[in-house]
Design an enzyme around this catalytic site. Structure first.
Site, PDB file in Angstrom:
ATOM      1  N   ARG A  62    -102.259  74.925  17.390  1.00  0.00           N
ATOM      2  CA  ARG A  62    -101.108  74.243  16.785  1.00  0.00           C
ATOM      3  C   ARG A  62    -101.103  72.790  17.250  1.00  0.00           C
ATOM      4  O   ARG A  62    -100.842  71.864  16.490  1.00  0.00           O
ATOM      5  CB  ARG A  62     -99.785  74.934  17.138  1.00  0.00           C
ATOM      6  CG  ARG A  62     -98.567  74.094  16.740  1.00  0.00           C
ATOM      7  CD  ARG A  62     -97.247  74.836  16.751  1.00  0.00           C
ATOM      8  NE  ARG A  62     -97.105  75.848  17.752  1.00  0.00           N
ATOM      9  CZ  ARG A  62     -96.930  75.619  19.069  1.00  0.00           C
ATOM     10  NH1 ARG A  62     -96.852  74.386  19.526  1.00  0.00           N
ATOM     11  NH2 ARG A  62     -96.837  76.627  19.910  1.00  0.00           N
ATOM     12  N   TYR A 115     -90.371  62.932  -6.664  1.00  0.00           N
ATOM     13  CA  TYR A 115     -90.749  64.334  -6.753  1.00  0.00           C
ATOM     14  C   TYR A 115     -89.511  65.193  -6.455  1.00  0.00           C
ATOM     15  O   TYR A 115     -88.814  64.961  -5.458  1.00  0.00           O
ATOM     16  CB  TYR A 115     -91.884  64.637  -5.766  1.00  0.00           C
ATOM     17  CG  TYR A 115     -92.147  66.114  -5.654  1.00  0.00           C
ATOM     18  CD1 TYR A 115     -92.434  66.870  -6.795  1.00  0.00           C
ATOM     19  CD2 TYR A 115     -92.085  66.770  -4.437  1.00  0.00           C
ATOM     20  CE1 TYR A 115     -92.646  68.234  -6.716  1.00  0.00           C
ATOM     21  CE2 TYR A 115     -92.305  68.146  -4.347  1.00  0.00           C
ATOM     22  CZ  TYR A 115     -92.580  68.861  -5.486  1.00  0.00           C
ATOM     23  OH  TYR A 115     -92.782  70.213  -5.400  1.00  0.00           O
ATOM     24  N   ASP A 188     -94.676  57.205  -0.245  1.00  0.00           N
ATOM     25  CA  ASP A 188     -95.401  58.391  -0.692  1.00  0.00           C
ATOM     26  C   ASP A 188     -96.529  57.894  -1.591  1.00  0.00           C
ATOM     27  O   ASP A 188     -96.299  57.396  -2.694  1.00  0.00           O
ATOM     28  CB  ASP A 188     -94.447  59.329  -1.445  1.00  0.00           C
ATOM     29  CG  ASP A 188     -95.124  60.637  -1.844  1.00  0.00           C
ATOM     30  OD1 ASP A 188     -96.349  60.621  -2.092  1.00  0.00           O
ATOM     31  OD2 ASP A 188     -94.422  61.667  -1.932  1.00  0.00           O
ATOM     32  N   LYS A 213    -103.012  67.146  -3.853  1.00  0.00           N
ATOM     33  CA  LYS A 213    -103.273  66.446  -5.098  1.00  0.00           C
ATOM     34  C   LYS A 213    -104.650  65.765  -5.061  1.00  0.00           C
ATOM     35  O   LYS A 213    -105.645  66.423  -4.922  1.00  0.00           O
ATOM     36  CB  LYS A 213    -102.127  65.471  -5.375  1.00  0.00           C
ATOM     37  CG  LYS A 213    -100.729  66.123  -5.248  1.00  0.00           C
ATOM     38  CD  LYS A 213    -100.514  67.200  -6.260  1.00  0.00           C
ATOM     39  CE  LYS A 213     -99.303  68.109  -6.105  1.00  0.00           C
ATOM     40  NZ  LYS A 213     -98.309  67.917  -5.107  1.00  0.00           N
TER      41      LYS A 213
HETATM   42  C1  LIG Z   1     -95.300  62.678  -5.040  1.00  0.00           C
HETATM   43  C2  LIG Z   1     -95.255  63.989  -4.307  1.00  0.00           C
HETATM   44  N1  LIG Z   1     -94.912  64.012  -3.009  1.00  0.00           N
HETATM   45  C3  LIG Z   1     -94.839  65.168  -2.313  1.00  0.00           C
HETATM   46  C4  LIG Z   1     -95.110  66.380  -2.912  1.00  0.00           C
HETATM   47  C5  LIG Z   1     -94.965  67.650  -2.117  1.00  0.00           C
HETATM   48  O1  LIG Z   1     -96.220  68.135  -1.744  1.00  0.00           O
HETATM   49  P1  LIG Z   1     -96.585  69.683  -1.560  1.00  0.00           P
HETATM   50  O2  LIG Z   1     -96.403  70.351  -2.893  1.00  0.00           O
HETATM   51  O3  LIG Z   1     -98.003  69.634  -1.082  1.00  0.00           O
HETATM   52  O4  LIG Z   1     -95.640  70.236  -0.527  1.00  0.00           O
HETATM   53  C6  LIG Z   1     -95.486  66.408  -4.254  1.00  0.00           C
HETATM   54  C7  LIG Z   1     -95.789  67.709  -4.911  1.00  0.00           C
HETATM   55  O5  LIG Z   1     -95.894  67.795  -6.118  1.00  0.00           O
HETATM   56  C8  LIG Z   1     -95.568  65.185  -4.969  1.00  0.00           C
HETATM   57  O6  LIG Z   1     -95.888  65.148  -6.277  1.00  0.00           O
END
Ligand SMILES: Cc1ncc(COP(=O)(O)O)c(C=O)c1O
Length: 397
Positions: A62, A115, A188, A213
């Protein structure tokens, strides 16, 4: 693993180009076997040479695992940061970030287009614990400044491009606004990917990724990452990462690391195909509006051209005939697979209002019902255009 022993940073690879760093940063061929690819260290613990005599600082997985360490160092090098942290998902990364850098009574500014899961985390999980938030449009620096509560706002959080409306925020200007108020700028970078945009070099303090992604790139792993440039912030994140425990496992780390090696090539092809699709849809009679930062008609085009290498693989568009037509197009494509997520080699189509962004219905972040989002893959571009043409003809006749 104690943080001072964590092998991190981009070291000798700092001077290399992006593609070289993607392939070499974070791992040297194994000294014992010469393995050129990091092994998947499927181990929870490590033999100590006497009490406290850890080899390479590893004590428990961890706290640290060599496969994860390789990924963390690699993504830090790609983002030109000092340290990276890998998590079990993008949301696990975000949760750790929020808990490490805010306290009850604090405030964060979030995008008014984001998101849905990020909004849900801030609004439904963090708010009941006492974290206030204000949504603001990332393209409007003055509105972001106005949303800040000096002394209380700890984070200004942006996506650029945003999900799903692909709004562009000026990272340099936003960093100035955040820093003037004593807050940190969080970007992000999931939609742009580390290849197209490096927010830390433009003044951001923390980069967030859903490595699910483009970083992973093959729709076969869920993961997240944080990258920072300040070592004090890094220490806080390291403590919270270990204390909360939402870490990336070794196999997942290995998959993301494998994805990152080809990120540059994949992104070039995603961009080629997205440009083709966006230009084609812009001329289509059934389409009301195409939203793609690469189009000159996009209000954020000039800022995107300044801070991004190219414009990414996501294209959103609105249908003249409204929500039912948007749902019908989503159901009618064959190569574009109907599904959530994005950034994989295969093309995906989705209806944000009913799918990825259903959790923001009825809030300031609600998205239009006639909106369709495409994650344009790396297939043959002409095939993708033909698939959309046929689906649009079927859905709108
Ligand atoms: C722009 C963005 N940030 C964060 C996330 C969250 O990521 P995760 O689905 O890997 O938890 C997503 C998921 O679609 C996203 O599109």
């Amino acid at each position: 693993m104690s943080s001072e022993q964590t092998p991190q940073g981009h070291g000798q690879h700092g001077k290399h180009g992006f593609e070289t760093r993607a392939i070499h940063a974070g791992y040297e061929p194994d000294p014992t076997t010469g393995a050129v690819i990091p092994p998947i260290y499927a181990t929870s613990t490590y033999k100590q040479d006497g009490v406290g005599g850890m080899r390479g600082g590893y004590e428990y997985s961890r706290s640290g695992n060599p496969t994860r360490t390789a990924l963390e160092a690699n993504i830090a090098a790609l983002e030109e940061g000092e340290r990276g942290f890998a998590f079990a998902s993008g949301l696990a990364a975000e949760d750790t970030l929020i808990r490490a850098l805010t306290r009850p009574g604090d405030h964060v500014v979030i995008p008014d287009d984001a998101y849905g899961g990020t909004y849900r985390l801030v609004d439904k999980v963090a708010r009941p614990w006492g974290l206030e938030h204000t949504p603001a449009p990332v393209a409007d620096v003055d509105a972001v400044r106005a949303a800040i509560r000096p002394g209380t706002t700890k984070l200004v959080w942006v996506e650029t491009p945003t999900n799903p409306l692909l709004t562009i925020g000026d990272i340099e200007a936003l960093a100035g606004v955040a820093h003037d108020a004593g807050a940190l700028l969080v970007v992000d970078n999931t939609f742009a990917s580390s290849y197209l945009q490096q927010p830390l070099t433009l003044g951001a303090d923390v980069v967030v990724h859903s490595t699910t992604k483009y970083a992973g790139g093959h729709s076969d792993v869920v993961g997240g990452a944080l990258v920072v440039r300040d070592l004090e912030v890094a220490e806080q994140l390291a403590f919270f990462q270990n204390s909360i425990g939402g870490v990336a496992g070794p196999f997942d780390s290995w998959l993301v690391l494998r994805g990152l090696r080809t990120l540059a090539l994949r992104m070039e092809r995603h961009c080629d195909n997205a440009e083709l699709v966006a230009a084609h849809l812009a001329a289509h009679p059934a389409v009301e509006r195409v939203i793609y930062p690469g189009l000159e008609s996009h209000p954020g085009h000039a800022v995107a051209a300044r801070q991004m290498k190219r414009f990414g693989g996501i294209v959103s568009f609105r249908l003249k005939a409204g929500e039912q037509a948007a749902l019908d197009v989503c159901a009618a494509t064959e190569l574009f697979t109907l599904g959530e997520s994005l950034g994989g080699v295969e093309s995906l189509i989705e209806h944000p209002g009913r799918m990825t962004h259903a959790s923001v219905a009825g809030t300031d972040l609600e998205v239009p019902g006639d909106l369709v989002r495409l994650s344009v893959g790396i297939e043959t571009g002409a095939d993708l255009v033909a698939d959309l043409d046929e689906a649009l003809a079927r859905a709108t006749r």
